[in-house]
Write a protein that holds these residues in place. Structure first.
Motif, PDB file in Angstrom:
ATOM      1  N   LEU A  81       0.828  -1.223   0.000  1.00 53.26           N
ATOM      2  CA  LEU A  81       0.000   0.000   0.000  1.00 53.26           C
ATOM      3  C   LEU A  81       0.860   1.270   0.000  1.00 53.26           C
ATOM      4  O   LEU A  81       0.597   2.215  -0.752  1.00 53.26           O
ATOM      5  CB  LEU A  81      -0.926   0.004   1.223  1.00 53.26           C
ATOM      6  N   VAL A  82       1.896   1.274   0.842  1.00 54.38           N
ATOM      7  CA  VAL A  82       2.760   2.467   0.922  1.00 54.38           C
ATOM      8  C   VAL A  82       3.527   2.638  -0.388  1.00 54.38           C
ATOM      9  O   VAL A  82       3.619   3.747  -0.932  1.00 54.38           O
ATOM     10  CB  VAL A  82       3.738   2.359   2.122  1.00 54.38           C
ATOM     11  N   GLY A  83       4.058   1.536  -0.915  1.00 57.49           N
ATOM     12  CA  GLY A  83       4.795   1.600  -2.181  1.00 57.49           C
ATOM     13  C   GLY A  83       3.909   2.099  -3.312  1.00 57.49           C
ATOM     14  O   GLY A  83       4.306   2.962  -4.096  1.00 57.49           O
ATOM     15  N   ALA A  84       2.687   1.548  -3.378  1.00 58.71           N
ATOM     16  CA  ALA A  84       1.762   1.967  -4.448  1.00 58.71           C
ATOM     17  C   ALA A  84       1.389   3.445  -4.288  1.00 58.71           C
ATOM     18  O   ALA A  84       1.367   4.197  -5.272  1.00 58.71           O
ATOM     19  CB  ALA A  84       0.510   1.097  -4.416  1.00 58.71           C
ATOM     20  N   SER A  85       1.127   3.857  -3.045  1.00 55.91           N
ATOM     21  CA  SER A  85       0.753   5.272  -2.801  1.00 55.91           C
ATOM     22  C   SER A  85       1.893   6.195  -3.209  1.00 55.91           C
ATOM     23  O   SER A  85       1.674   7.219  -3.858  1.00 55.91           O
ATOM     24  CB  SER A  85       0.430   5.495  -1.322  1.00 55.91           C
ATOM     25  N   LEU A  86       3.126   5.836  -2.795  1.00 54.59           N
ATOM     26  CA  LEU A  86       4.275   6.701  -3.107  1.00 54.59           C
ATOM     27  C   LEU A  86       4.578   6.704  -4.607  1.00 54.59           C
ATOM     28  O   LEU A  86       4.958   7.733  -5.173  1.00 54.59           O
ATOM     29  CB  LEU A  86       5.509   6.268  -2.308  1.00 54.59           C
ATOM     30  N   GLY A  87       4.415   5.550  -5.261  1.00 52.39           N
ATOM     31  CA  GLY A  87       4.636   5.474  -6.713  1.00 52.39           C
ATOM     32  C   GLY A  87       3.662   6.365  -7.466  1.00 52.39           C
ATOM     33  O   GLY A  87       4.055   7.148  -8.340  1.00 52.39           O
ATOM     34  N   LEU A  88       2.387   6.250  -7.107  1.00 53.03           N
ATOM     35  CA  LEU A  88       1.356   7.074  -7.752  1.00 53.03           C
ATOM     36  C   LEU A  88       1.608   8.560  -7.492  1.00 53.03           C
ATOM     37  O   LEU A  88       1.588   9.392  -8.416  1.00 53.03           O
ATOM     38  CB  LEU A  88      -0.027   6.736  -7.168  1.00 53.03           C
ATOM     39  N   ALA A  89       1.849   8.880  -6.202  1.00 57.68           N
ATOM     40  CA  ALA A  89       2.060  10.286  -5.824  1.00 57.68           C
ATOM     41  C   ALA A  89       3.286  10.850  -6.538  1.00 57.68           C
ATOM     42  O   ALA A  89       3.278  11.999  -6.990  1.00 57.68           O
ATOM     43  CB  ALA A  89       2.221  10.399  -4.315  1.00 57.68           C
ATOM     44  N   GLY A  90       4.331  10.027  -6.662  1.00 64.76           N
ATOM     45  CA  GLY A  90       5.557  10.486  -7.326  1.00 64.76           C
ATOM     46  C   GLY A  90       5.317  10.806  -8.786  1.00 64.76           C
ATOM     47  O   GLY A  90       5.752  11.850  -9.290  1.00 64.76           O
ATOM     48  N   LEU A  91       4.606   9.923  -9.480  1.00 69.30           N
ATOM     49  CA  LEU A  91       4.346  10.163 -10.905  1.00 69.30           C
ATOM     50  C   LEU A  91       3.501  11.422 -11.095  1.00 69.30           C
ATOM     51  O   LEU A  91       3.798  12.258 -11.956  1.00 69.30           O
ATOM     52  CB  LEU A  91       3.644   8.955 -11.537  1.00 69.30           C
ATOM     53  N   MET A  92       2.473  11.556 -10.269  1.00 71.49           N
ATOM     54  CA  MET A  92       1.603  12.738 -10.406  1.00 71.49           C
ATOM     55  C   MET A  92       2.379  14.018 -10.102  1.00 71.49           C
ATOM     56  O   MET A  92       2.213  15.033 -10.773  1.00 71.49           O
ATOM     57  CB  MET A  92       0.390  12.612  -9.485  1.00 71.49           C
ATOM     58  N   MET A  93       3.249  13.943  -9.081  1.00 69.88           N
ATOM     59  CA  MET A  93       4.036  15.126  -8.717  1.00 69.88           C
ATOM     60  C   MET A  93       4.984  15.508  -9.861  1.00 69.88           C
ATOM     61  O   MET A  93       5.108  16.677 -10.213  1.00 69.88           O
ATOM     62  CB  MET A  93       4.828  14.822  -7.441  1.00 69.88           C
ATOM     63  N   GLN A  94       5.658  14.508 -10.448  1.00 68.00           N
ATOM     64  CA  GLN A  94       6.593  14.803 -11.550  1.00 68.00           C
ATOM     65  C   GLN A  94       5.839  15.360 -12.760  1.00 68.00           C
ATOM     66  O   GLN A  94       6.363  16.205 -13.488  1.00 68.00           O
ATOM     67  CB  GLN A  94       7.370  13.538 -11.936  1.00 68.00           C
ATOM     68  N   VAL A 255      -4.866  17.645  -8.279  1.00 69.06           N
ATOM     69  CA  VAL A 255      -3.883  16.553  -8.210  1.00 69.06           C
ATOM     70  C   VAL A 255      -2.985  16.712  -6.988  1.00 69.06           C
ATOM     71  O   VAL A 255      -2.644  15.745  -6.308  1.00 69.06           O
ATOM     72  CB  VAL A 255      -3.048  16.494  -9.511  1.00 69.06           C
ATOM     73  N   PHE A 256      -2.651  17.965  -6.675  1.00 64.19           N
ATOM     74  CA  PHE A 256      -1.810  18.257  -5.507  1.00 64.19           C
ATOM     75  C   PHE A 256      -2.485  17.751  -4.225  1.00 64.19           C
ATOM     76  O   PHE A 256      -1.834  17.157  -3.364  1.00 64.19           O
ATOM     77  CB  PHE A 256      -1.569  19.777  -5.462  1.00 64.19           C
ATOM     78  N   LEU A 257      -3.796  17.941  -4.108  1.00 62.34           N
ATOM     79  CA  LEU A 257      -4.522  17.466  -2.919  1.00 62.34           C
ATOM     80  C   LEU A 257      -4.515  15.937  -2.862  1.00 62.34           C
ATOM     81  O   LEU A 257      -4.381  15.353  -1.778  1.00 62.34           O
ATOM     82  CB  LEU A 257      -5.968  17.982  -2.937  1.00 62.34           C
ATOM     83  N   LEU A 258      -4.637  15.295  -4.009  1.00 56.93           N
ATOM     84  CA  LEU A 258      -4.593  13.827  -4.048  1.00 56.93           C
ATOM     85  C   LEU A 258      -3.215  13.319  -3.607  1.00 56.93           C
ATOM     86  O   LEU A 258      -3.111  12.365  -2.833  1.00 56.93           O
ATOM     87  CB  LEU A 258      -4.891  13.316  -5.462  1.00 56.93           C
ATOM     88  N   VAL A 259      -2.164  13.979  -4.100  1.00 57.24           N
ATOM     89  CA  VAL A 259      -0.794  13.598  -3.716  1.00 57.24           C
ATOM     90  C   VAL A 259      -0.638  13.734  -2.203  1.00 57.24           C
ATOM     91  O   VAL A 259      -0.101  12.840  -1.535  1.00 57.24           O
ATOM     92  CB  VAL A 259       0.241  14.486  -4.456  1.00 57.24           C
TER      93      VAL A 259
END
Lengths: 350, 249
Positions: A81-94, A255-259
């Motif tokens: 869960l943490v890996g998936a959350s960070l992966g998603l958040a990272g892509l959206m942030m980039q 998107v920022f709020l989702l991240v």
């Protein structure tokens, strides 16, 4: 100007290749999940794992049931869960910052979470809540406070990438300074606890943390996926996206709020886990390109894959005292990032 | 009929565009000409509603964003997308998780119309500036807009592709009863492909009319500070030949 190349048929083939890459990554993740579940100080064969799994939490073999259902399963699920959350958040942030060096922590979220946790440990027992719940709550609240600060700036000054980054850097330094102040004030014993929290470890996992982090991820997912085409369009630049009828500022704020929600859910229970949110998006893009219908799921799978692999490595390298995954990802992250950079084609596109 | 009433536009304390009113009929190509800093890009952005509420009204009604295709001045894009995927994004509003066959076919047709079909699977970032400019134009055309607003759409193109693109835009306006408004620096191309021209200078709309009435030696000398010769080609179109400006010794 024209050169040989396939048309619509080529598009269908490209989609099939991307789907195959995502399925292959999911299979590797499945294998690593099994490896994580059978690895640990007390060991467990695949057969024993199968028996304990089928017997359930109340199985006759109390020791095996406790190891699987109370210790390993929550840790493995938390890694996913943490890996998936960070992966998603990272892509959206980039994508929203148009910056390949951005990560979920670029805008000061981890510093805020760290300060919240450190404050809670220092003041211990300030609320009626038990410490295991108070610390993640404090980390979560501070992450939301940092989000609010950056969001306010974006609301009044516009949500352009450079404004978000500057506001985020201000928030990052502010909370880092507060974190240092708390560490300075803490006794050696409390300081040790704070440092352990900041390492980022799956040992703090429980079914409560799995439920909270999982619920946040599940709640965010529909909104994340709904913006898949918008995120892809944003890769062609703000001016182009706006000229296609997109409200770029509103999309970036959304998107920022989702991240922020994904990061808060991820780090509040485990502490700061670096590099996953930076590397997973690069691997995902290299594998499936920048069509975010594929890049988002791939970034989530890759993030989970990295963290589960780090968990296995942490247990194998030091069977007696498991090395926190935050340390493993930090050490392994640098060569991984370099490997990704060297693997990148100068002008790719799959 | 398209009508656009544009209010004063200021950047800081400087007025970059004075209030003005433009009209165009369906099927027409309207060229916006003027020297650098005349306010051409600002006018186009106002017309397309990029910096706020759109100024364009079609038969008295405001145009929705998806009825307008706006292309800003040439810029490089670097995304790991194929050319076809880039064009497909022009239909962003209607795309679902699975891409419909008609969306793919429309994107492929837009590329074919500009002679780019063989680039369909090439990575976007591997194209030259001129190729990217044409792909981004195809991305607008696939939206089938009623109003196409283009800021120097041929700035990165060689002569052959300038003629291809401008010819296609003219045919597009005629065939679909659409209106094309585009800023151009090449006055000969403007005279050849536009039905009417709007001449801007220092934020003022000086004149609006057919190229033959606007592109006189006096107007060009006044507007661009160059000494021109305005010739007539065999097909009756104007050809503007500017004299050299000698560099100071």
């Amino acid at each position: 100007m024209t050169e040989p190349g396939p048309g619509i048929g080529g598009y269908a083939r490209r989609i099939r290749l991307r789907s195959a890459a995502a399925v292959a990554a999911a299979l590797v993740l499945l294998a690593l999940i099994l490896a994580d579940l059978v690895t640990g100080p007390s060991g467990m064969s695949l057969e024993a794992l199968n028996r304990a799994f089928r017997a359930g939490p109340q199985g006759a073999d109390r020791a095996a049931a406790a190891i699987l259902w109370q210790i390993r399963m929550p840790q493995t699920l938390m890694a996913i869960l943490v890996g998936a959350s960070l992966g998603l958040a990272g892509l959206m942030m980039q994508t929203i910052l148009a910056n390949p060096l951005a990560s979920p922590f670029t805008l000061g979220f981890s510093a805020a979470a760290g300060f919240g946790a450190a404050l809670s440990i220092l003041l211990g027992g300030l609320t009626a809540l038990p410490q295991w719940l108070e610390t993640p709550l404090a980390a979560f609240s501070m992450t939301l406070l940092a989000t609010g600060l950056v969001y306010l700036v974006a609301r009044f000054k516009g949500a352009q990438a450079e404004i978000l980054v500057l506001a985020g850097i201000a928030v990052l330094f502010f909370f880092q300074a507060l974190q240092s102040l708390v560490q300075f004030m803490a006794s050696p014993e409390v300081l040790q606890q704070i440092v352990f929290w900041l390492f980022g470890s799956l040992l703090k996992s429980s079914w409560t943390s799995v439920q909270v982090t999982g619920a946040i991820l599940l709640l965010c997912l529909p909104f994340v996926l709904r913006d898949a085409w918008n995120l892809t369009a944003l890769r062609l630049g703000d001016a182009n996206a706006a000229s296609l009828g997109m409200d770029v500022d509103a999309m970036r704020r959304r998107v920022f709020l989702l991240v922020a929600a994904l990061v808060a859910g991820a780090v509040s229970f485990t502490g700061t886990i670096g590099f996953v949110g930076l590397i997973a998006p690069h691997v995902a893009r290299a594998a499936v390109g920048e069509d975010h219908r594929f890049a988002l799921p791939m970034a989530a799978i890759t993030g989970a894959l990295i963290l589960v692999a780090a968990s296995v490595a942490g247990k194998l390298l030091s069977p007696g005292a498991v090395i926190p995954v935050g340390i493993i990802t930090a050490i392994a992250g640098i060569p991984m990032l370099l490997a990704v950079l060297f693997a990148l084609k100068p002008a790719g596109g799959r | 009929m398209l009508t656009a009433t544009i209010r004063e536009v200021r950047k800081g304390r400087v007025t970059v565009l004075q209030p003005l009113r433009l009209t165009a009929a369906p099927g027409q190509v309207l060229g916006v000409i003027g020297p650098n800093g005349a306010g051409k890009s600002t006018l186009l952005r106002q017309l397309a509603g990029i910096d706020g509420a759109g100024a364009a009204r079609w038969s008295g009604e405001a145009l929705a964003a998806r009825q307008i295709g706006f292309m800003p001045q040439a810029f490089q894009v670097s995304a790991r997308l194929s050319v076809l995927e880039c064009v497909l994004l022009g239909r962003r509003e209607g795309l679902g998780w699975r891409v419909a066959a008609q969306d793919l076919a429309a994107s492929a047709a837009a590329l074919a119309a500009l002679g780019l079909e063989r680039l369909a699977q090439r990575p976007l970032e591997s194209l030259s500036g001129g190729q990217q400019q044409m792909v981004l134009l195809a991305q607008r055309l696939v939206r089938r807009p009623r109003l196409l607003v283009l800021d120097e759409p041929t700035s990165a193109l060689d002569l052959h592709h300038q003629l291809t693109v401008l010819g296609h835009l003219r045919a597009h306006a005629r065939r679909r009863d659409a209106i094309v408004v585009m800023a151009l620096h090449d006055l000969t191309m403007a005279a050849r492909f536009c039905d009417r021209l709007a001449l801007l200078q220092a934020g003022h709309l000086l004149a609006c009319g057919p190229p033959c009435t606007l592109l006189t030696s006096e107007a060009i000398r006044e507007g661009w500070q160059v000494e021109p010769e305005v010739l007539l080609a065999r097909d009756g179109g104007q050809v503007i030949v500017p004299h050299r400006i000698e560099a100071p010794q």
